[in-house]
Design an enzyme around this catalytic site. Sequence first.
Site, PDB file in Angstrom:
ATOM      1  N   ALA A   1      20.581  -2.158  53.628  1.00 56.54           N
ATOM      2  CA  ALA A   1      19.894  -2.797  54.759  1.00 56.54           C
ATOM      3  C   ALA A   1      18.653  -3.543  54.275  1.00 56.54           C
ATOM      4  CB  ALA A   1      19.489  -1.743  55.771  1.00 56.54           C
TER       5      ALA A   1
ATOM      6  N   GLU B   1      28.123   1.876  52.163  1.00 55.92           N
ATOM      7  CA  GLU B   1      28.877   2.142  53.401  1.00 55.92           C
ATOM      8  C   GLU B   1      29.897   1.033  53.663  1.00 55.92           C
ATOM      9  OE1 GLU B   1      25.132   2.818  55.689  1.00 55.92           O
ATOM     10  OE2 GLU B   1      26.277   4.483  56.531  1.00 55.92           O
TER      11      GLU B   1
END
Length: 719
Positions: A61, A103
């Site tokens: 992120a 992820e």
Amino acid sequence: MARYTRTKGSIALITLTNPPVNALSSVVRGGVVEAVARAFEDRQVKAVVLCGDNGKFSGGADIREFAKPMSGPPLVPMIHAIEMGEKPVVAAIEGLAFGGGLELALGCHYRIAHAKAHLGLPEVTLGLLPAAGGTQRLPRLTGIPAALDLITTGRHISAREALKLGIVDQITEGNAVDAAVELALSVIGQPLSPRRLSTRSPPPLADLDSFFDAALAQVKRRSRGAMAPVACVKAVRAAAELPYSQGMQCERELMDTLFTSGQARALQYCFFAQRAAGKWSLPNGAQWNTSRPRAVQTAGVIGLGTMGRGIVVSLVKAGIAVVAVETEKKLLDLGRKLVKGILERDAQRRGVTPPLHLVTFTLSLQPLREVDLVIEAVFEDMELKKRIFSELSRVCKPNTLLCTNTSGLDVDEIASVTDRPPLVVGMHFFAPAHIMKLLEVVCGSRSSPEAIATAMTLGKRMGKVSVAVGNCPGFVGNRMLKLYMDQAYFLLEEGASPEQVDQALEEFGFAMGIFKVGDLSGLDVGWRVRKASGLIGPDVDPKFPSRMRQGRRYSPLLDLLCEQGRWGQKSGRGWYLYDSAGGKEARPDPEIRSFLQEFRLRYGITARRIDAQEVVERCVFALANEGFRVLEDGMAARPEDIDMVYVFGYGWPQHRGGPMFHAAQVGLPRVLQRLEFYYRENPDVPHLQPSTLLRRLVAAGSPPIQQWKQHTGNLHSQL
Ligand code: NAI
């Protein structure tokens, strides 16, 4: 963004492009969603390879977006769409796949990694959890224990370990994208359902209850008071017990709680503060960090005691050749044996050859002739240090940097005996120096920017968090620590017990209470120094010393304790009782209770009940109050630097950001009000008097921490 190309006719290659680490910003996510849809729609495309630009898959992120309202497509449905697609998607992991990056890779049907790549889910270190399905997919892939370990520690693993755990299907020494394209071609047409992690069940585990109870107890012990590791355990437990969709809901709910918590903000603050610490500057605008550091290829270390040994190890591990100097053969041999032992154990753990060839041991200063830099770590004795520095001036080549590891002596005084004061700086490491991450780089009044830059850069190379500090007694860390410790002693005098104080501090988040730390490091060290400097001399009644010194309250408790031979773990008795000398298990000692009672009786103190709130407020606010003074005096460039000193050198809980961040989080008006209250109660403790800067900040409406320095007014920085 995401680049879309076609290769080998039927393979769509999607490249994440967002330098430097291809963070999954809103634009990148938008690009991926679009590119994946295009690949899935294009009938000529039979398989997809997902990779990152510039040899890095993705760092996860974009933390800078955390503070902004969410924009662009969210990660969870994007990954879900990839996983549920009808064409195989292969992740080509080069460089790194962290957090959301990993992820995303877990949503792909196959993963291939370059042998040098690193993978991990570090969200927990930012007070969060992997909330794009990471807590649900990873346990289904690796099994629960391995996933729990990675998710709760946030540790990075090598591609080889990832292969062993089954996180990647293959590793390659060659080009990972080419290998992924080959793999993609070979799996076209094969059924995809077994490759979709969300549709699998995690490998069964016997007795989930006791497994997760133990896991919870372990994370609570490891990171006291931190919410994120506990949430991680709960999320993985959901993966073990619930269907995927419910597990995802649990993951989302836990994330929502963490995301808005002060702890996540504190940890993210630390993340940026740590990076900022290396970019030190002068308040007058001169950017010291633009000075070019000198190259350091060889170094000397003088003194192979507690500190010198650790410093040698850290230098050698950074690839620097070291000449290590001691006074006598016996000590030199002991130093050699201990340094060798640490290097060998470390190399064994990492599966490499110990770099023993980089150290030479000697009894003479002469071999330091050609080294680029010397770090002195002899006894804390000004005369001895001066003798060594003047000798070094004669021995070393003219441009050798001369550094001292003193924990509080005046660096300018040491520099004054040399022929090169601009090349003298403090490099204050913390014990054990090969483990503790903090390095205070102490800037003397004549230290040159180049010398500081060299010490700062060398520290970084040694794996330290280097913080530039001013040259005042105790520098930043120990100067502040003294006031924190004073409060702890005063609390004992007033009615608390060591275990009560320690428990309150541990519940606050310190890894160890202050009295346990004292027992561990040896109570007698400071006592001997005070004795040697005449503070506890014949003119001071050893049985009944004064509680006032220079008009302010002084606690003689520690000195009285040391007089009884209670020196901490080393003597089997200190503030606590141990099974034997060197014992580690601290037990409350009834003798300490009587010792304190007797003390109070003698000095006419009526013990009162002291609660945990008072313990924490007095210790922690006293610390922050002195931090404000450090800023006023210009001994630290920024409050963030002070916080990094405490986080990396003094076991301050990261999830509370550091003493200055904590003060801001509690609210400066409240800190001011509590300090005023405690100062009224203890007028003989001037350090509890709120600092000028704190008052100014409150008057200015408590501006954000980044603006505090603007309020130091015309006070001059010493840095
Ligand atoms: P130590 O007593 O364990 O070691 C000092 C070593 O220096 C001894 O092995 C001694 O033989 C050697 N030495 C003395 N004179 C020498 C000379 N002329 N030439 C070569 N070697 C000589 O002391 P420690 O704890 O390692 O402290 C060293 C310095 O580091 C002190 O200035 C101390 O204040 C500072 N320091 C200590 C910390 C600690 O936690 N122990 C933390 C940070 C700094």
